[in-house]
Design an enzyme around this catalytic site. Structure first.
Site, PDB file in Angstrom:
ATOM      1  N   ASP A 172      -7.840   5.634  -4.726  1.00 28.93           N
ATOM      2  CA  ASP A 172      -7.058   6.866  -4.920  1.00 28.93           C
ATOM      3  C   ASP A 172      -7.973   8.076  -4.728  1.00 28.93           C
ATOM      4  O   ASP A 172      -9.191   7.931  -4.632  1.00 28.93           O
ATOM      5  CB  ASP A 172      -6.402   6.866  -6.322  1.00 28.93           C
ATOM      6  CG  ASP A 172      -7.432   6.887  -7.452  1.00 28.93           C
ATOM      7  OD1 ASP A 172      -7.453   5.932  -8.263  1.00 28.93           O
ATOM      8  OD2 ASP A 172      -8.225   7.840  -7.509  1.00 28.93           O
ATOM      9  N   ASN A 200     -12.443   2.698  -6.458  1.00 31.49           N
ATOM     10  CA  ASN A 200     -11.039   3.094  -6.369  1.00 31.49           C
ATOM     11  C   ASN A 200     -10.723   3.670  -5.000  1.00 31.49           C
ATOM     12  O   ASN A 200     -11.584   4.260  -4.349  1.00 31.49           O
ATOM     13  CB  ASN A 200     -10.702   4.116  -7.462  1.00 31.49           C
ATOM     14  CG  ASN A 200     -10.921   3.545  -8.854  1.00 31.49           C
ATOM     15  OD1 ASN A 200     -11.004   2.330  -9.029  1.00 31.49           O
ATOM     16  ND2 ASN A 200     -11.081   4.407  -9.835  1.00 31.49           N
ATOM     17  N   THR A 242     -14.440  -0.786 -15.202  1.00 36.41           N
ATOM     18  CA  THR A 242     -14.375  -1.870 -14.212  1.00 36.41           C
ATOM     19  C   THR A 242     -14.706  -3.174 -14.926  1.00 36.41           C
ATOM     20  O   THR A 242     -15.568  -3.222 -15.785  1.00 36.41           O
ATOM     21  CB  THR A 242     -15.347  -1.630 -13.028  1.00 36.41           C
ATOM     22  OG1 THR A 242     -15.295  -2.740 -12.124  1.00 36.41           O
ATOM     23  CG2 THR A 242     -16.768  -1.389 -13.475  1.00 36.41           C
ATOM     24  N   SER A 243     -13.969  -4.241 -14.540  1.00 32.45           N
ATOM     25  CA  SER A 243     -14.092  -5.494 -15.299  1.00 32.45           C
ATOM     26  C   SER A 243     -15.383  -6.239 -14.978  1.00 32.45           C
ATOM     27  O   SER A 243     -15.720  -7.221 -15.623  1.00 32.45           O
ATOM     28  CB  SER A 243     -12.890  -6.394 -15.001  1.00 32.45           C
ATOM     29  OG  SER A 243     -12.752  -6.555 -13.597  1.00 32.45           O
ATOM     30  N   HIS A 264     -14.594   0.774  -1.415  1.00 36.57           N
ATOM     31  CA  HIS A 264     -13.502  -0.136  -1.036  1.00 36.57           C
ATOM     32  C   HIS A 264     -12.464   0.553  -0.162  1.00 36.57           C
ATOM     33  O   HIS A 264     -11.348   0.042   0.003  1.00 36.57           O
ATOM     34  CB  HIS A 264     -12.830  -0.708  -2.290  1.00 36.57           C
ATOM     35  CG  HIS A 264     -13.725  -1.671  -3.015  1.00 36.57           C
ATOM     36  ND1 HIS A 264     -13.510  -2.034  -4.323  1.00 36.57           N
ATOM     37  CD2 HIS A 264     -14.843  -2.327  -2.631  1.00 36.57           C
ATOM     38  CE1 HIS A 264     -14.451  -2.887  -4.704  1.00 36.57           C
ATOM     39  NE2 HIS A 264     -15.288  -3.073  -3.693  1.00 36.57           N
ATOM     40  N   TYR A 277       0.820  -1.219   0.000  1.00 35.99           N
ATOM     41  CA  TYR A 277       0.000   0.000   0.000  1.00 35.99           C
ATOM     42  C   TYR A 277       0.851   1.265   0.000  1.00 35.99           C
ATOM     43  O   TYR A 277       0.431   2.311  -0.506  1.00 35.99           O
ATOM     44  CB  TYR A 277      -1.013  -0.038   1.158  1.00 35.99           C
ATOM     45  CG  TYR A 277      -2.135  -1.007   0.835  1.00 35.99           C
ATOM     46  CD1 TYR A 277      -2.131  -2.309   1.336  1.00 35.99           C
ATOM     47  CD2 TYR A 277      -3.137  -0.653  -0.074  1.00 35.99           C
ATOM     48  CE1 TYR A 277      -3.119  -3.216   0.971  1.00 35.99           C
ATOM     49  CE2 TYR A 277      -4.123  -1.557  -0.446  1.00 35.99           C
ATOM     50  CZ  TYR A 277      -4.109  -2.837   0.071  1.00 35.99           C
ATOM     51  OH  TYR A 277      -5.072  -3.739  -0.312  1.00 35.99           O
TER      52      TYR A 277
HETATM   53  N1  APR Z   1     -10.565   3.743 -19.631  1.00 33.46           N
HETATM   54  C1  APR Z   1     -11.600   2.982 -19.184  1.00 33.46           C
HETATM   55  N2  APR Z   1     -11.469   1.708 -18.763  1.00 33.46           N
HETATM   56  C2  APR Z   1     -10.225   1.176 -18.803  1.00 33.46           C
HETATM   57  C3  APR Z   1      -9.096   1.899 -19.254  1.00 33.46           C
HETATM   58  C4  APR Z   1      -9.305   3.238 -19.678  1.00 33.46           C
HETATM   59  N3  APR Z   1      -8.285   4.000 -20.118  1.00 33.46           N
HETATM   60  N4  APR Z   1      -8.003   1.077 -19.172  1.00 33.46           N
HETATM   61  C5  APR Z   1      -8.448  -0.114 -18.679  1.00 33.46           C
HETATM   62  N5  APR Z   1      -9.779  -0.067 -18.484  1.00 33.46           N
HETATM   63  C6  APR Z   1     -10.677  -1.110 -17.982  1.00 33.46           C
HETATM   64  C7  APR Z   1     -10.242  -2.509 -18.296  1.00 33.46           C
HETATM   65  O1  APR Z   1     -10.733  -2.901 -19.563  1.00 33.46           O
HETATM   66  C8  APR Z   1     -10.919  -3.300 -17.175  1.00 33.46           C
HETATM   67  O2  APR Z   1     -12.209  -3.698 -17.570  1.00 33.46           O
HETATM   68  O3  APR Z   1     -10.669  -1.015 -16.575  1.00 33.46           O
HETATM   69  C9  APR Z   1     -11.045  -2.282 -16.042  1.00 33.46           C
HETATM   70  C10 APR Z   1     -10.156  -2.588 -14.869  1.00 33.46           C
HETATM   71  O4  APR Z   1     -10.597  -3.806 -14.317  1.00 33.46           O
HETATM   72  P1  APR Z   1      -9.897  -4.327 -12.977  1.00 33.46           P
HETATM   73  O5  APR Z   1      -8.415  -4.239 -13.128  1.00 33.46           O
HETATM   74  O6  APR Z   1     -10.533  -5.634 -12.655  1.00 33.46           O
HETATM   75  O7  APR Z   1     -10.297  -3.248 -11.876  1.00 33.46           O
HETATM   76  P2  APR Z   1     -11.685  -3.102 -11.148  1.00 33.46           P
HETATM   77  O8  APR Z   1     -12.805  -3.633 -11.980  1.00 33.46           O
HETATM   78  O9  APR Z   1     -11.791  -1.681 -10.686  1.00 33.46           O
HETATM   79  O10 APR Z   1     -11.494  -4.047  -9.862  1.00 33.46           O
HETATM   80  C11 APR Z   1     -12.561  -4.057  -8.918  1.00 33.46           C
HETATM   81  O11 APR Z   1     -11.271  -5.553  -7.531  1.00 33.46           O
HETATM   82  O12 APR Z   1      -9.129  -6.044  -6.937  1.00 33.46           O
HETATM   83  C12 APR Z   1     -10.318  -5.503  -6.474  1.00 33.46           C
HETATM   84  O13 APR Z   1     -10.724  -3.901  -4.792  1.00 33.46           O
HETATM   85  C13 APR Z   1     -10.166  -4.068  -6.059  1.00 33.46           C
HETATM   86  O14 APR Z   1     -11.621  -2.178  -6.500  1.00 33.46           O
HETATM   87  C14 APR Z   1     -10.972  -3.307  -7.087  1.00 33.46           C
HETATM   88  C15 APR Z   1     -11.986  -4.331  -7.557  1.00 33.46           C
END
Ligand code: APR
Length: 247
Positions: free
Chosen positions: A102, A100, A187-188, A117, A64
């Site tokens: 941040d 997020n 977000t994925s 989170h 962190y």
């Molecule tokens: N603009 C928009 N989306 C983007 C960009 C961009 N420039 N670059 C990447 N992405 C997308 C990717 O395609 C992906 O779908 O952002 C997503 C990131 O997915 P993850 O890495 O899984 O992050 P997230 O969905 O926020 O994870 C959710 O999981 O690990 C835990 O607590 C953590 O808050 C996090 C949660």
């Protein structure tokens, strides 16, 4: 006037925005999954779980601290700015829930938001119920033993780890019940409960028709893509500044 590449927001619309790591990607902050992601270098179980904290608190603080350092050097990007501008136009008809940790949304001007989170620049005690407190310290060599609370517990990052309950869920559900537009950005769609928000929105009907229009913005289709009214494929920093037609 709006065009088909835009989201029309009318005077009775309430907008619920959910963001994930993708909204900060163009600020240089690593996402979690996919090539070069945060989870590529570390195992979730080791640095983002109560078990990992118990086993090796120093490793958790190094992880962190690295994220605090990166976030301190990052700047908000046009996606953060576009969302802050939309909030300014809509006032209390706008709500932002971010996964997020941040502070780039705040630094871009967002105010009406919750961090479900947790927050990178806050710490808390792993034993007592003292309020989380602002903490921008970077710990690389510090022994966890040195980071003690007055109660004798250990000071930990104020982050919701896997297996823990997300923050602000009452407020989030309240906002989900009143929104008419849902925008999900970067977000994925694989982590619960955030991945279900669009499904919960789709369950709201009045007079046989869906109440909520749901949109996704990101370069790849998320795991829950089929649940959205429409997917705008692209980078958040490039799509969001031109996406909203506030009527
Ligand atoms: N603009 C928009 N989306 C983007 C960009 C961009 N420039 N670059 C990447 N992405 C997308 C990717 O395609 C992906 O779908 O952002 C997503 C990131 O997915 P993850 O890495 O899984 O992050 P997230 O969905 O926020 O994870 C959710 O999981 O690990 C835990 O607590 C953590 O808050 C996090 C949660």
């Amino acid at each position: 006037m709006s065009n088909s590449k835009q989201i029309e927001i009318c005077e009775n619309d309430h907008v619920f925005v959910l963001t994930g790591a993708g909204v900060s990607a163009e600020s240089g902050l690593a996402t979690f999954r996919g090539a070069g992601g945060l989870w590529e270098g570390e195992r979730v179980e080791d640095v983002a779980s109560p078990g990992g904290w118990k086993r090796d608190p120093e490793r958790v603080w190094r992880f962190y601290s690295m994220r605090r350092k990166a976030a301190l050097l990052a700047e908000p990007n046009p996606a953060h700015a576009a969302l802050a501008k939309l909030e300014h136009k809509l006032g209390e008809r706008y709500f932002l829930c971010t996964q997020n940790v941040d502070d780039l949304h705040e630094r871009a001007g967002s105010r009406n938001l919750v961090h479900m989170h947790g927050e990178l620049f806050q710490s808390c005690c792993d034993s007592c119920t003292r309020e989380p407190f602002t903490d921008k310290r970077i710990f690389c060599q510090t022994k966890a033993e040195q980071l003690r609370c007055e109660c004798g517990g250990h000071i930990r990052p104020n982050i919701v780890w896997f297996g823990e309950v997300p923050f602000h869920m009452d407020r989030i559900i309240e906002e989900l019940h009143r929104c008419t537009v849902m925008l999900v950005v970067g977000t994925s769609g694989v982590v619960q409960p955030a991945a279900s928000f669009v499904h919960w929105a789709n369950e709201r009907y009045t007079g046989g028709s869906a109440v909520v229009r749901t949109y996704y913005v990101g370069p790849e289709h998320p795991a829950n893509a089929e649940a959205f009214t429409r997917v705008f494929q692209g980078k958040a920093g490039e799509v969001l500044p031109h996406l909203f037609a506030v009527l």
